[in-house]
Design a protein around this motif. Structure first.
Motif, PDB file in Angstrom:
ATOM      1  N   GLN A   1       0.821  -1.213   0.000  1.00  0.00           N
ATOM      2  CA  GLN A   1       0.000   0.000   0.000  1.00  0.00           C
ATOM      3  C   GLN A   1       0.855   1.263   0.000  1.00  0.00           C
ATOM      4  N   GLN A   2       2.055   1.197   0.522  1.00  0.00           N
ATOM      5  CA  GLN A   2       2.941   2.366   0.538  1.00  0.00           C
ATOM      6  C   GLN A   2       3.354   2.796  -0.871  1.00  0.00           C
ATOM      7  N   TYR A   3       3.262   1.884  -1.831  1.00  0.00           N
ATOM      8  CA  TYR A   3       3.656   2.193  -3.208  1.00  0.00           C
ATOM      9  C   TYR A   3       2.476   2.589  -4.084  1.00  0.00           C
ATOM     10  N   GLU A   4       1.280   2.635  -3.518  1.00  0.00           N
ATOM     11  CA  GLU A   4       0.096   2.981  -4.299  1.00  0.00           C
ATOM     12  C   GLU A   4       0.266   4.356  -4.945  1.00  0.00           C
ATOM     13  N   GLY A   5      -0.023   4.427  -6.238  1.00  0.00           N
ATOM     14  CA  GLY A   5       0.100   5.675  -6.982  1.00  0.00           C
ATOM     15  C   GLY A   5       1.508   5.985  -7.454  1.00  0.00           C
ATOM     16  N   GLN A   6       2.447   5.098  -7.166  1.00  0.00           N
ATOM     17  CA  GLN A   6       3.848   5.379  -7.506  1.00  0.00           C
ATOM     18  C   GLN A   6       4.309   4.626  -8.748  1.00  0.00           C
ATOM     19  N   ASP A   7       5.251   5.242  -9.416  1.00  0.00           N
ATOM     20  CA  ASP A   7       5.950   4.628 -10.531  1.00  0.00           C
ATOM     21  C   ASP A   7       6.875   3.559  -9.947  1.00  0.00           C
ATOM     22  N   LEU A   8       6.815   2.355 -10.484  1.00  0.00           N
ATOM     23  CA  LEU A   8       7.633   1.259  -9.971  1.00  0.00           C
ATOM     24  C   LEU A   8       8.909   1.050 -10.776  1.00  0.00           C
TER      25      LEU A   8
ATOM     26  N   LYS B   1       3.424   1.096 -13.099  1.00  0.00           N
ATOM     27  CA  LYS B   1       2.998   2.010 -12.043  1.00  0.00           C
ATOM     28  C   LYS B   1       1.910   1.305 -11.233  1.00  0.00           C
TER      29      LYS B   1
END
Length: 153
Positions: A12-19, A113
């Motif tokens: 959940q900490q990476y939600e909305g982030q470019d991976l 993402k």
């Protein structure tokens, strides 16, 4: 460098982030031929280099669209390592569009993402926007959304 995720909360900490974006991978005629054999799809546009060179609008053979799609797990694991799992399930492919053919010898890579993460009573439903880029081309091979279900320990 890949991201390591060990729990729903970490995901959940990476939600909305470019991976990130993977390294390039070259599509070979051997890979195309193996895919044709596995799927029984021997259409000449994929498997006959001589005919494709003269009759194809692409000037050569092209990868099966589903071959490029099947590379998702290979590329995904270069970007993200998910640990502490009971299992991972491929849940959905949506909004998918094949934009451009991948000619044999082309280099492709995946950009991803994390669009959304939903908690389904302890199971993580992750929607991931994906784009397969073709080196030297403006249009990507495809764009879409894949959804994985992660059953964490």
């Amino acid at each position: 460098m890949s991201i390591t995720i060990g729990s729903l909360a970490e995901l959940q900490q990476y939600e909305g982030q470019d991976l990130g974006t993977t390294p390039w991978h070259i599509i070979t005629q051997g890979q195309i031929n193996q895919f044709a054999a596995a799927t029984l799809d021997f259409q000449w546009i994929h498997t006959d280099p001589q005919r494709a060179a003269t009759e194809s609008p692409f000037g050569g053979t092209i990868a099966h669209g589903y071959l490029t799609l099947s590379l998702l797990p290979y590329f995904w694991h270069q970007l993200v390592q998910v640990e502490n799992l009971k299992m991972q399930v491929n849940y959905e492919i949506s909004e998918f569009r094949f934009n451009q053919a991948v000619v044999v010898g082309s280099a492709v890579r995946l950009h991803a993402k994390l669009l959304a993460v939903k908690d389904l009573r302890g199971i993580a439903k992750a929607n991931i926007g994906v784009t397969m880029e073709i080196e030297g081309q403006k249009k990507p091979a495809y764009t879409g959304v894949i959804t994985f279900l992660y059953h964490f320990l």
